[in-house]
Design an enzyme around this catalytic site. Sequence first.
Site, PDB file in Angstrom:
ATOM      1  N   SER A 110      -5.747   3.811   4.406  1.00  0.00           N
ATOM      2  CA  SER A 110      -5.255   2.983   3.303  1.00  0.00           C
ATOM      3  C   SER A 110      -6.388   2.296   2.570  1.00  0.00           C
ATOM      4  O   SER A 110      -6.292   1.137   2.156  1.00  0.00           O
ATOM      5  CB  SER A 110      -4.259   1.929   3.823  1.00  0.00           C
ATOM      6  OG  SER A 110      -3.503   1.398   2.766  1.00  0.00           O
TER       7      SER A 110
ATOM      8  N   LYS B 290       0.272   3.772  -2.787  1.00  0.00           N
ATOM      9  CA  LYS B 290      -0.717   4.858  -2.770  1.00  0.00           C
ATOM     10  C   LYS B 290      -0.062   6.238  -2.767  1.00  0.00           C
ATOM     11  O   LYS B 290      -0.684   7.231  -3.173  1.00  0.00           O
ATOM     12  CB  LYS B 290      -1.647   4.711  -1.569  1.00  0.00           C
ATOM     13  CG  LYS B 290      -2.570   3.485  -1.643  1.00  0.00           C
ATOM     14  CD  LYS B 290      -3.500   3.416  -0.445  1.00  0.00           C
ATOM     15  CE  LYS B 290      -4.498   2.272  -0.557  1.00  0.00           C
ATOM     16  NZ  LYS B 290      -3.900   0.947  -0.343  1.00  0.00           N
TER      17      LYS B 290
ATOM     18  N   SER C 299       0.799  -1.242   0.000  1.00  0.00           N
ATOM     19  CA  SER C 299       0.000   0.000   0.000  1.00  0.00           C
ATOM     20  C   SER C 299       0.821   1.275   0.000  1.00  0.00           C
ATOM     21  O   SER C 299       0.256   2.368  -0.141  1.00  0.00           O
ATOM     22  CB  SER C 299      -0.945   0.011   1.203  1.00  0.00           C
ATOM     23  OG  SER C 299      -2.072  -0.786   0.946  1.00  0.00           O
TER      24      SER C 299
END
Length: 443
Positions: A137, A76, A73
Site C-alpha cells: 500500500s 488504490k 487505501s
Amino acid sequence: MLLKKIKKFLLGLVATATVSATLVGSIGAVNVHADTANAGDLQLDTKAAIAVDAKSGQIIYGKNENQALPIASMSKLISIYLVLQAIKQGKLSWDKKVPVDDTSYAVSQNTTLSNVPLKKENTYTVRQLYQASLIYSANGAVMTLANAVSGSQVAFVDKMRALLKSWGIKDAEIYTVSGLGNNEIGNGKYPNAPENAENKMSAKSMALVSQKLLADYPEILKTTSIARMKFNNGTSETEMENWNWMLKGLAKAYSDLPVDGLKTGTSDSAGADFTATVNKNGRRIITVVLGAPHNGDTDLSRFVQTQKLMSYVYNNFTYTTLKAHESFKNANQLPVYHGKKLKVKAVTKNATNVWLKKDLSTSNLKATLTGNKKLYKNGGIEAPLNKNKKIGTISLQTKQQPLTYLNGDTALKLTATNTKKIEKANIFVIMGRAVKEFFTDLF
C-alpha cells in the site's frame, strides 16, 4: 356496424391476424431493498458490509451497503485499474522506468504512512511501483504511477472520477490517487477542495470496482496474493509484508478460506476497511467491510469481520446451477405473429448460477417472461425467425430471498431463446385465421 366489421375482415385478409399480446408470468417484483437483505442474519462489527458473487454481481449479503464512507487505501484499486488499462493500451509497459516527482518523493519519506522510501535520483519500473502499491500500500509509489499515466495527480484523479462515472457509480467522492487525505499529499492536493477532503464510496460501489477489476484484469491476483516481497531501492531493500493478513502464511490466514486479494484501507476517519476476495471450491465471492474497529496496526478486527462474512455466505447459501434450455411454469411461451404455430416455447439460452439460501431450491423461483419487442409485430414474435435468437427475458425471483445485483437488477435476468425455428404460415392459413377472427367478432 356491419360495414365496419366487413371492412375489418377485408383488411385482415390483406394484412394481419392479431395475436394476443399478453405475456405470461407468475409473479410481480419482490419489493425488498438490498441494504436490508439478510442484515438480521449476521451481526458484524462494521459500519457497512457487502458480499457479492464475483462473476454475476449478485448481492448475497448487505449491511448499509449504499452508505458512502471513507475508503482510505482501497482507493488504490481504482488507480491500479487505470494503470493496467494504460498498459493494455500500450501507453505504459511493465519495464518502463519512471522518475520520481517532488510531491511523490515527499510523501514516500513520511514514515507515519505506508510507504517504500523512494529515492529522488532513482527511476523505478512500472512493475516495481505496481507491486509496492498493491502489496505494501505504498502511497508514494502509486502517486508516481499516477504521474506516469496522466502527468499529474489532479489529472489522474479526474480519470478516476470519469472511470467511476462510466460504471454508473454516483456516490463516490475522489480527491487523491492513494486514498490519503487531501491535506496529506502536499502540492498534489486537489484544488478547490476542502483541506480535510477524503475519498468516500459505498460498500456496494467498492464491490463493483473490485468486480470490474477482477473481470478485466484477473492477473491482478498474481500480485495481491503475494504475502511477502522485497522492494529493491538500488542500495537497500525494503521488506514488504502484505497488509492483507488473511493471505496464507500471515497472521489471520484461515485454511478454509483461501483468500487471494484484494486491498486494505486504514485511517482515523475510515477505521479499518477491507475489500477481499476468496475462491472456495470454484465459487469466488467479493466482500467489503467498512468501518471495522481500529486500535493500531496490530488490530485484527477487519479480518475477523471478513472471515465471519465469508463463512456466513459459504455456510448458509448454496451455489445453485440453472441449466441451459430450461423453461419455467407459466412463463414458457410467447405469442407468434403469422407463424405456422401461434406460440413459441421460450427457454433459457445459457446455464447460470445463483446463490440461494440453503432451505431454498430452484423450485422456489418464480418466473416472469417479457418478449423482445424488437422482434414483435402486432403483438407477437414476427415469423419467420431462425432458432437460438433472443426472443425475450426471463426474470426469476423468490419471496423468501431478494435477488439483487450490483448493476441494479432486482431479479435474476436470463436471456430467453427459441430452440426451434419459427416458421411463417402460408397465405391460405393467414387468410383462414383472418376469416375465423372476422366471424368470431361478427357473432
